[in-house]
Design an enzyme around this catalytic site. Structure first.
Site, PDB file in Angstrom:
ATOM      1  N   THR A  97     -24.756  15.411   5.451  1.00  0.00           N
ATOM      2  CA  THR A  97     -25.306  16.868   5.941  1.00  0.00           C
ATOM      3  C   THR A  97     -24.167  17.567   6.719  1.00  0.00           C
ATOM      4  OG1 THR A  97     -27.567  16.205   6.590  1.00  0.00           O
ATOM      5  CG2 THR A  97     -26.821  18.008   7.617  1.00  0.00           C
ATOM      6  N   SER A 124     -30.661  21.782  -0.298  1.00  0.00           N
ATOM      7  CA  SER A 124     -30.862  20.490   0.573  1.00  0.00           C
ATOM      8  C   SER A 124     -29.259  19.638   0.422  1.00  0.00           C
ATOM      9  CB  SER A 124     -31.849  19.699   0.379  1.00  0.00           C
ATOM     10  OG  SER A 124     -31.834  18.484   1.297  1.00  0.00           O
ATOM     11  N   THR A 125     -28.953  19.047   1.453  1.00  0.00           N
ATOM     12  CA  THR A 125     -27.793  18.285   1.501  1.00  0.00           C
ATOM     13  C   THR A 125     -28.202  17.157   0.353  1.00  0.00           C
ATOM     14  OG1 THR A 125     -27.276  18.289   3.820  1.00  0.00           O
ATOM     15  CG2 THR A 125     -26.570  16.502   2.421  1.00  0.00           C
ATOM     16  N   ASN A 126     -29.574  16.925   0.048  1.00  0.00           N
ATOM     17  CA  ASN A 126     -30.004  15.751  -0.495  1.00  0.00           C
ATOM     18  C   ASN A 126     -29.716  15.956  -1.974  1.00  0.00           C
ATOM     19  OD1 ASN A 126     -30.161  14.733   2.052  1.00  0.00           O
ATOM     20  ND2 ASN A 126     -32.498  14.483   2.204  1.00  0.00           N
ATOM     21  N   THR A 171      -0.373 -21.433 -21.382  1.00  0.00           N
ATOM     22  CA  THR A 171      -1.579 -21.650 -20.814  1.00  0.00           C
ATOM     23  C   THR A 171      -1.537 -22.706 -19.674  1.00  0.00           C
ATOM     24  OG1 THR A 171      -1.711 -23.601 -22.400  1.00  0.00           O
ATOM     25  CG2 THR A 171      -2.441 -21.414 -23.431  1.00  0.00           C
ATOM     26  N   SER A 297      15.334  -7.063   0.157  1.00  0.00           N
ATOM     27  CA  SER A 297      15.377  -7.816   1.431  1.00  0.00           C
ATOM     28  C   SER A 297      16.362  -7.448   2.521  1.00  0.00           C
ATOM     29  CB  SER A 297      15.962  -9.242   1.196  1.00  0.00           C
ATOM     30  OG  SER A 297      15.789 -10.086   2.328  1.00  0.00           O
ATOM     31  N   SER A 298      15.972  -7.536   3.583  1.00  0.00           N
ATOM     32  CA  SER A 298      16.570  -6.850   4.713  1.00  0.00           C
ATOM     33  C   SER A 298      17.740  -7.846   5.248  1.00  0.00           C
ATOM     34  CB  SER A 298      15.988  -6.456   6.117  1.00  0.00           C
ATOM     35  OG  SER A 298      15.225  -7.730   6.465  1.00  0.00           O
ATOM     36  N   LYS A 303      19.180  -8.980  -3.394  1.00  0.00           N
ATOM     37  CA  LYS A 303      17.769  -9.388  -3.801  1.00  0.00           C
ATOM     38  C   LYS A 303      16.975  -7.903  -4.209  1.00  0.00           C
ATOM     39  CE  LYS A 303      14.264 -12.773  -2.533  1.00  0.00           C
ATOM     40  NZ  LYS A 303      12.768 -12.074  -3.148  1.00  0.00           N
TER      41      LYS A 303
END
Length: 442
Positions: A97, A124-126, A171, A297-298, A303
């Site tokens: 609503t 209506s909202t509905n 697999t 990477s830090s 990497k």
């Protein structure tokens, strides 16, 4: 500027003089100060289209004066082309609503029309909210289907590029028999082809709307002529093949069609997760090289991580979670209404947007994937599993015996061993890409 005073059934409320909405939206903003996501732009855009269709129907039938209807229509058109940001939380109570009233008030203040008596006339909202959600979702799944088709095309190109490059199948995460690397990418393309077709077809689940049913689908307060005409106007306004539900009470009470559509999105999410994980494994084995897009990477220089694929996998996980949310929202609807439509709408449209984004990200990333032909052949000819290719010629027991003999050796590859046992020319013929990748043996 002096505040303006507005009144509703709860009393008065002061609003800034230049506030673009009215008292109902202001109360909703106070009631739902929920951080995070606001109402989806897709839903708002679709809602404006619904309001325009209602105004056109009311104008044609004489329930709105022509000048008033035209001002409403003009206001809607202005909002549809603007980048207006709407701050209302997506997680609102009241079955939507607050969203309906926000749209009514935005249009009403711009058009000089009463938000309920004129903008919301015979609505209506509905009935407007589920209809707007279906319009938004149809537009969304069309976008998704197009992007999935492009993604399918990218993998089909890679299928052709590596159609004659043999690699080991896997697999149980263990080396198995050979197949073309192109065939692996063909399986990715086919998975997304399934998603493209399912997504394209699921629009059919959304075309039946309950607009005109008003509060519970009986059409109370709406003229019969309006109920039949408003669908025609909405179809013309959106260009979508919409139709009025034969049983609008049922269409108002039950939202299971959204669960069905979400299930199709969930299937796509599963494929994105599967393909993302498979590409990461192929890259880890060194058979393909993923494009480097950022430092990984830090602390570890040089990497590079498969960050695009990790992001796509997380999108898939989020869409799967949204599927559970949508199912729960629909299941919790009571009698003639689905009260949790706002959360349902937010989750559904978010899933569509996430999958559209994932399709575009993966297509761009996959275009730059490269194969390491040397690594592929090295792993292929070093794997004892290639002895399976000799079963049609030697039989299972003889191949098993050769396999045991090879295991007792301390060096050399299976190919080198087989060349000594069977002859180089025989091994070359059996392990040729043409023989390995043909459909069945001659």
């Amino acid at each position: 500027m002096k505040p303006r005073i507005e009144t509703d059934q709860l009393g008065e409320k002061a609003l800034p003089a230049d506030c673009p909405w009215g008292i109902h939206t202001a109360r909703a903003l106070d009631n739902f100060p929920i951080p995070g996501k606001t109402v989806s732009p897709r839903l708002i855009t679709a809602y404006f289209a619904v309001k325009k269709a209602c105004a056109l129907a009311n104008k044609e039938l004489g329930y709105l004066a022509p000048e008033k209807a035209d001002s409403i229509i003009t206001a809607v058109d202005e909002f549809q082309v603007s980048s207006f940001k709407l701050p209302l939380s997506a997680l609102q109570g009241g079955a939507g609503t607050s969203t309906n009233m926000m749209v009514n008030e935005l249009i009403g203040l711009t058009a000089g029309a009463h938000p309920i008596e004129e903008v919301n006339l015979h609505q209506s909202t509905n009935d407007t909210y589920p209809t707007a959600l279906k319009v938004a979702a149809i537009r969304g799944v069309r976008d998704l289907s197009e992007d999935l088709a492009k993604l399918q095309g990218v993998f089909q190109t890679l299928e052709k590029t590596w159609a004659t490059l043999p690699v080991l199948g896997k697999t149980e995460l263990v080396d198995a028999v050979p197949l073309p690397l192109g065939a692996q990418f063909a399986s990715f393309a086919e998975a997304f082809a399934h998603d493209r077709w399912r997504t394209f077809k699921c629009e059919e689940r959304l075309r039946t709307v309950n607009l005109g049913g008003t509060a519970i689908g009986t059409g109370l307060t709406a003229p019969r002529s309006y109920i039949f005409l408003v669908i025609e106007k909405l179809r013309e306004e959106t260009g979508l093949g919409l139709s009025r539900a034969e049983n609008m009470i049922e269409a108002t009470a039950n939202a299971d069609c959204f669960v069905e559509v979400s299930g199709i999105l969930n299937a796509a999410a599963v494929n994105f997760i599967k393909v993302g994980d498979d590409l990461r494994r192929l890259a880890m084995l060194g058979e393909i090289r993923l494009p480097a897009v950022q430092a990984g990477s830090s602390i570890m220089p040089g990497k590079v991580n498969p960050v695009i694929l990790e992001s796509i996998i997380q999108i898939g996980i989020k869409v799967k979670a949204n599927n559970t949310i949508i199912s729960d929202c629909v299941a919790r609807g009571s009698l003639q209404i689905c009260e949790f439509m706002p959360l349902l709408a937010d989750a559904l449209l978010e899933s569509i947007d996430l999958l559209v984004t994932a399709s575009r990200m993966l297509a761009k990333h996959a275009e730059e994937i490269d194969a390491d032909q040397g690594k592929c052949l090295e792993r292929l000819y070093a794997s004892p599993e290639i002895i399976t290719a000799f079963v049609p010629m030697l039989g299972y027991d003889r191949c098993a015996e050769l396999f045991k003999q090879f295991e007792q050796l301390s060096n050399g590859t299976i190919r080198e061993f087989l060349e000594k046992e069977l002859g180089k020319q025989t091994v070359e013929k059996v392990l040729s890409p043409q023989n390995l990748m043909s459909l069945g043996h001659k």
